[in-house]
Motif scaffolding. Structure first.
Motif, mmCIF file in Angstrom:
data_model
loop_
_atom_site.group_PDB
_atom_site.id
_atom_site.type_symbol
_atom_site.label_atom_id
_atom_site.label_comp_id
_atom_site.label_asym_id
_atom_site.label_seq_id
_atom_site.Cartn_x
_atom_site.Cartn_y
_atom_site.Cartn_z
ATOM 1 N N UNK A 185 11.927 10.805 6.853
ATOM 2 C CA UNK A 185 10.553 11.251 6.330
ATOM 3 C C UNK A 185 11.152 12.065 5.524
ATOM 4 N N UNK A 186 11.651 13.190 5.445
ATOM 5 C CA UNK A 186 11.960 13.667 3.894
ATOM 6 C C UNK A 186 12.719 13.234 2.874
ATOM 7 N N UNK A 187 13.324 11.837 2.974
ATOM 8 C CA UNK A 187 13.833 10.766 2.272
ATOM 9 C C UNK A 187 12.374 10.035 1.724
ATOM 10 N N UNK A 188 11.680 9.887 2.622
ATOM 11 C CA UNK A 188 10.285 8.457 1.909
ATOM 12 C C UNK A 188 9.455 10.101 0.798
ATOM 13 N N UNK A 189 9.373 10.916 1.320
ATOM 14 C CA UNK A 189 8.585 12.459 1.020
ATOM 15 C C UNK A 189 8.898 12.342 -0.787
ATOM 16 N N UNK A 190 10.607 12.502 -0.450
ATOM 17 C CA UNK A 190 10.897 13.119 -2.024
ATOM 18 C C UNK A 190 11.133 11.336 -3.003
ATOM 19 N N UNK A 191 10.524 10.607 -2.170
ATOM 20 C CA UNK A 191 10.196 9.181 -3.097
ATOM 21 C C UNK A 191 9.147 9.138 -3.700
ATOM 22 N N UNK A 192 8.297 10.230 -3.097
ATOM 23 C CA UNK A 192 6.665 10.661 -3.512
ATOM 24 C C UNK A 192 6.314 8.981 -2.836
ATOM 25 N N UNK A 193 6.475 8.066 -1.573
ATOM 26 C CA UNK A 193 6.169 7.405 -0.675
ATOM 27 C C UNK A 193 5.119 8.365 0.119
ATOM 28 N N UNK A 194 4.941 9.641 1.228
ATOM 29 C CA UNK A 194 4.699 10.348 1.655
ATOM 30 C C UNK A 194 4.020 11.652 1.216
ATOM 31 N N UNK B 5 1.486 -1.098 0.049
ATOM 32 C CA UNK B 5 -0.271 0.348 -0.353
ATOM 33 C C UNK B 5 0.812 1.541 0.406
ATOM 34 N N UNK B 6 1.270 1.802 -0.933
ATOM 35 C CA UNK B 6 1.606 3.396 -0.786
ATOM 36 C C UNK B 6 1.154 4.238 -0.644
ATOM 37 N N UNK B 7 1.821 5.059 0.373
ATOM 38 C CA UNK B 7 0.277 6.884 1.217
ATOM 39 C C UNK B 7 0.018 7.527 0.330
ATOM 40 N N UNK B 8 -0.574 7.575 -0.821
ATOM 41 C CA UNK B 8 -0.318 8.328 -1.804
ATOM 42 C C UNK B 8 -2.220 8.762 -1.665
ATOM 43 N N UNK B 9 -2.709 8.880 -0.908
ATOM 44 C CA UNK B 9 -4.170 8.563 -0.752
ATOM 45 C C UNK B 9 -4.681 10.123 -0.018
ATOM 46 N N UNK B 10 -5.099 10.859 -0.024
ATOM 47 C CA UNK B 10 -5.740 11.859 0.514
ATOM 48 C C UNK B 10 -6.719 11.660 1.405
ATOM 49 N N UNK B 11 -7.719 12.576 2.359
ATOM 50 C CA UNK B 11 -8.422 12.264 3.007
ATOM 51 C C UNK B 11 -9.189 14.047 2.704
ATOM 52 N N UNK B 12 -10.452 14.085 3.500
ATOM 53 C CA UNK B 12 -11.015 15.838 3.131
ATOM 54 C C UNK B 12 -9.428 16.552 3.610
ATOM 55 N N UNK B 13 -9.017 16.512 4.517
ATOM 56 C CA UNK B 13 -7.814 17.362 4.618
ATOM 57 C C UNK B 13 -6.997 17.550 3.946
ATOM 58 N N UNK B 14 -6.419 16.584 3.014
ATOM 59 C CA UNK B 14 -4.841 16.486 2.644
ATOM 60 C C UNK B 14 -4.170 16.215 3.040
ATOM 61 N N UNK B 15 -4.661 15.180 4.315
ATOM 62 C CA UNK B 15 -3.081 14.305 5.147
ATOM 63 C C UNK B 15 -3.496 12.840 4.426
ATOM 64 N N UNK B 16 -2.800 12.292 5.215
ATOM 65 C CA UNK B 16 -3.346 10.383 5.113
ATOM 66 C C UNK B 16 -3.185 9.761 6.485
ATOM 67 N N UNK B 17 -4.216 8.686 6.328
ATOM 68 C CA UNK B 17 -3.778 7.973 8.227
ATOM 69 C C UNK B 17 -2.752 6.692 7.817
#
Length: 347
Positions: free
Chosen positions: A293-302, A1-13
């Motif tokens: 955290x930043x590494x995962x963000x730059x990889x597009x995983x968060x 499961x990739x962390x790329x789905x947004x909820x109503x607030x633009x965040x993920x759980x």
């Protein structure tokens, strides 16, 4: 499961161990212990997807510019007022602030004010200009090389003189951490307890050392100058300031000084990114976790930003990483203003 789905607030759980295991980089049951540790570190992000959590109920938690205005377009950085009554942080990003036709230099600065926002905002407007003037003068010399320690110290000293002469800084001050990045060098100057960190080939490298009153060499310097460090809700200079160096704070001179410590590192192919942030982040998040955290963000995983269309864009990913860090710091209980800059060195 990739962390790329947004909820109503633009965040993920973070809803499953599988997701947490992927975020933590774990690939087998042998990594269960590491996965559980990472899950506990990331658990606060779950709060951000809670519609009733209150994180987005007040504009005090939104990104702010240096004048307290909200904005959704913050290249490279995120800055939030958090749980404080006043926004005292200021952030500066100047890409290509000096260019001598053969080299281009980018400037990044985080300023954490105390006693008010006047000094931090003045530093935000002036320090990079003072440094640029001195750099251009240096370029006119025959060898064209940069004496970064001298340039940074002179610029910080001049900045300190300006705020003191202007009457801004009798009982107001600001820490400052700045980085100048070129194709071949990273020069960092730090004055106070903000911090810069480099990620190189998966390893975390501090680029600055916090100036805390109980740091051994800082304690000796303060006591030699006639001052004292008093435990008053933490170690503080004269029982007041929790940092031992800053720009301004004239009433505490010579115990509090504006002289920065400077580090210079040659760029390497393995360099990934730099994080600069105020202590509102570092009080609750370690260097290693921030880089993870930043590494995962730059990889597009968060992906944690709302209304984003260009999720593969490098500038978006840097800004997204900064936003994720500020939100994670809030969720982990930071009580301070939080300002973060992320610089992708792979760009």
């Amino acid at each position: 499961m990739m962390m790329n789905s947004l909820d109503d607030h633009g965040t993920f759980s973070l809803s499953s161990l599988t997701t947490c295991r992927q975020i933590a980089g774990c690939s087998s049951m042998l990594d269960v212990t590491a996965a559980r540790r990472r899950r506990s570190e990331f658990r606060p992000l779950k709060l951000l997807s809670n519609e009733d959590g209150g994180f987005r109920k007040s504009e005090r938690y939104e990104n702010l510019d240096n004048h307290g205005n909200r904005d959704d377009d913050f290249p490279h950085h995120s800055s939030v007022i958090g749980r404080r009554r006043e926004m005292e942080d200021a952030v500066r990003v100047e890409v290509g602030f000096v260019n001598d036709n053969s080299r281009e230099f980018d400037f990044y600065g985080v300023y954490d004010g105390h006693g008010g926002s006047r000094v931090s905002f003045e530093c935000c407007e002036r320090l990079h200009r003072l440094l640029a003037e001195k750099m251009k003068m240096e370029m006119k010399m025959e060898n064209g090389s940069m004496n970064w320690e001298r340039l940074m110290i002179e610029s910080f000293t001049k900045m300190d003189e300006e705020v003191n002469e202007g009457g801004l800084a009798e009982s107001v001050g600001s820490t400052a951490v700045v980085a100048v990045v070129s194709d071949d060098e990273i020069a960092v100057a730090n004055c106070g307890d903000s911090r810069a960190v480099l990620s190189r080939d998966g390893a975390t490298m501090p680029l600055s050392s916090d100036h805390k009153p109980d740091r051994h060499d800082e304690l000796e310097r303060i006591e030699r100058s006639g001052g004292a460090v008093i435990d008053w809700n933490g170690q503080r200079v004269m029982g007041v300031l929790a940092t031992s160096r800053s720009i301004g704070d004239r009433q505490f001179y010579p115990y509090i000084i504006a002289k920065p410590e400077v580090t210079v590192n040659k760029r390497e192919d393995e360099d990934e990114f730099i994080i600069l942030a105020s202590d509102g982040l570092w009080d609750v998040i370690s260097n290693d976790l921030a880089c993870h955290v930043v590494r995962k963000c730059l990889d597009g995983r968060i992906i944690c930003r709302k209304n984003s269309q260009e999720t593969n864009d490098n500038q978006y990913r840097m800004t997204n990483a900064a936003v994720v860090l500020t939100k994670l710091a809030m969720a982990r209980g930071s009580k301070d203003n939080i300002s973060v800059i992320v610089v992708n060195l792979k760009d």
